[in-house]
Design an enzyme around this catalytic site. Structure first.
Site, short mmCIF file in Angstrom:
data_model
loop_
_atom_site.label_atom_id
_atom_site.label_comp_id
_atom_site.label_asym_id
_atom_site.label_seq_id
_atom_site.Cartn_x
_atom_site.Cartn_y
_atom_site.Cartn_z
N HIS A 33 0.85 -1.20 0.00
CA HIS A 33 0.00 0.00 0.00
C HIS A 33 0.88 1.24 0.00
O HIS A 33 1.70 1.43 0.90
CB HIS A 33 -0.90 -0.01 1.24
CG HIS A 33 -1.97 1.05 1.23
ND1 HIS A 33 -3.12 0.95 0.50
CD2 HIS A 33 -2.03 2.23 1.89
CE1 HIS A 33 -3.86 2.02 0.71
NE2 HIS A 33 -3.23 2.81 1.55
N ASP A 35 0.86 5.21 0.00
CA ASP A 35 0.05 6.41 0.25
C ASP A 35 0.72 7.64 -0.36
O ASP A 35 1.89 7.91 -0.07
CB ASP A 35 -0.12 6.63 1.76
CG ASP A 35 -1.06 5.61 2.37
OD1 ASP A 35 -0.64 4.90 3.30
OD2 ASP A 35 -2.20 5.51 1.89
N PHE A 144 -3.11 10.47 8.09
CA PHE A 144 -2.11 10.08 9.09
C PHE A 144 -2.29 8.62 9.51
O PHE A 144 -3.42 8.13 9.59
CB PHE A 144 -2.22 10.98 10.33
CG PHE A 144 -1.95 12.42 10.04
CD1 PHE A 144 -2.98 13.27 9.68
CD2 PHE A 144 -0.65 12.92 10.08
CE1 PHE A 144 -2.73 14.60 9.36
CE2 PHE A 144 -0.39 14.25 9.77
CZ PHE A 144 -1.44 15.09 9.41
N ASP A 176 -9.03 0.62 5.03
CA ASP A 176 -7.77 1.32 5.26
C ASP A 176 -7.89 2.23 6.48
O ASP A 176 -8.67 3.18 6.48
CB ASP A 176 -7.44 2.16 4.02
CG ASP A 176 -6.09 2.85 4.13
OD1 ASP A 176 -5.74 3.59 3.20
OD2 ASP A 176 -5.40 2.65 5.15
C1 DX5 Z 1 -3.81 7.06 6.20
C2 DX5 Z 1 -3.37 6.03 5.17
C3 DX5 Z 1 -3.29 4.64 5.74
C4 DX5 Z 1 -2.39 4.54 6.96
C5 DX5 Z 1 -2.82 3.35 7.76
O1 DX5 Z 1 -4.31 8.19 5.51
O2 DX5 Z 1 -4.26 5.98 4.09
O3 DX5 Z 1 -2.85 3.74 4.73
O4 DX5 Z 1 -1.07 4.36 6.59
O5 DX5 Z 1 -2.12 3.38 8.97
P1 DX5 Z 1 -2.77 2.77 10.29
O6 DX5 Z 1 -2.94 1.31 10.00
O7 DX5 Z 1 -1.76 3.06 11.34
O8 DX5 Z 1 -4.07 3.46 10.49
ZN ZN Z 2 -3.93 4.48 2.58
#
Ligand code: DX5
Ligand code: ZN
Length: 221
Positions: A33, A35, A144, A176
């Site tokens: 994944h 981001d 975040f 997610d």
């Molecule tokens: C947040 C991202 C996620 C994040 C998930 O905006 O889209 O992919 O990295 O992190 P956790 O699992 O810590 O919520």
């Molecule tokens: Zn994400």
């Protein structure tokens, strides 16, 4: 559909990204994944477009699961070298013309996912069911890692599952945000297929990556 894992690279060791990616690939993980944030749609910046492009060059079997948290995401597709095998998730809330953006993703041979933030109603999906390969349900507010799950997320996952089942289309349900050890099975029960695993599971403290990946794969299947 079997439960698939997509560890969130923004939660990995930023100083050793290539070895982190290769370790996931060697463990047989389905997706990584990635981001991307523009600092406007969300008040944060993470992996940049050229890094997301270069990830391609080190992948053996794993595929890219690209989550674009940016206005007019199509402007970044060339820089990311979007192509066959990629998942590209764009935000409903960030696109001027989502139909065109979804078409652009498909014209590059990639799978088009629409991402919906926690405050976006599931009925917005109705107009796009013929054009998407997946829905990314944000169970935290985008921007975040390390946030708690948003109230009502399980009902939302179930609602999207019903919409997909009633459409009789081949649409993947991705979740997610705070996909944790203790919540991922409930997400699976509500109908999730693809799990973005970040700081509350695969990249949680105190567990080796191979042990964490194997534990997650068991929990989601
Ligand atoms: C947040 C991202 C996620 C994040 C998930 O905006 O889209 O992919 O990295 O992190 P956790 O699992 O810590 O919520
Ligand atoms: Zn994400």
């Amino acid at each position: 559909m079997k439960g698939m894992l997509s560890p969130s690279l923004m939660c990995a060791d930023m100083l050793n990204l290539q070895s982190e990616i290769e370790a996931l690939d060697n463990l047989g993980v389905d997706y990584v994944h990635l981001d991307f944030m523009d600092g406007k749609f969300v008040p944060n910046i993470t992996l940049d477009a050229s890094l997301i492009k270069s990830v391609k060059s080190v992948l053996k079997n794993m595929k890219r699961d690209i989550h674009i948290m940016a206005y007019e995401p199509e402007q970044y597709f060339d820089r990311m070298d979007i192509g066959a095998g990629d998942i590209v998730a764009v935000h409903y809330e960030a696109c001027n013309n989502l139909h065109d953006v979804l078409g652009e993703i498909h014209s590059r041979g990639a799978s088009a996912f629409v991402a919906i933030s926690p405050d976006t109603k599931t009925d917005v999906l109705a107009d796009f069911l013929d054009e998407i390969d997946g829905v990314l349900v944000m169970t935290v507010y985008p921007g975040f890692a390390g946030q708690p799950i948003v109230e009502g997320s399980f009902d939302k996952i179930s609602a999207v599952r019903s919409i997909i089942d009633e459409s009789n289309k081949d649409i993947i349900l991705e979740v997610d945000g705070h996909v944790s050890w203790d919540l991922c099975q409930k997400m699976r029960e509500c109908g999730a297929d693809l799990f973005v695993a970040g700081s509350s599971s695969v990249y949680s403290r105190g567990m080796e990556l191979d042990e964490a990946v194997n534990k997650m794969m068991k929990l989601i299947n």
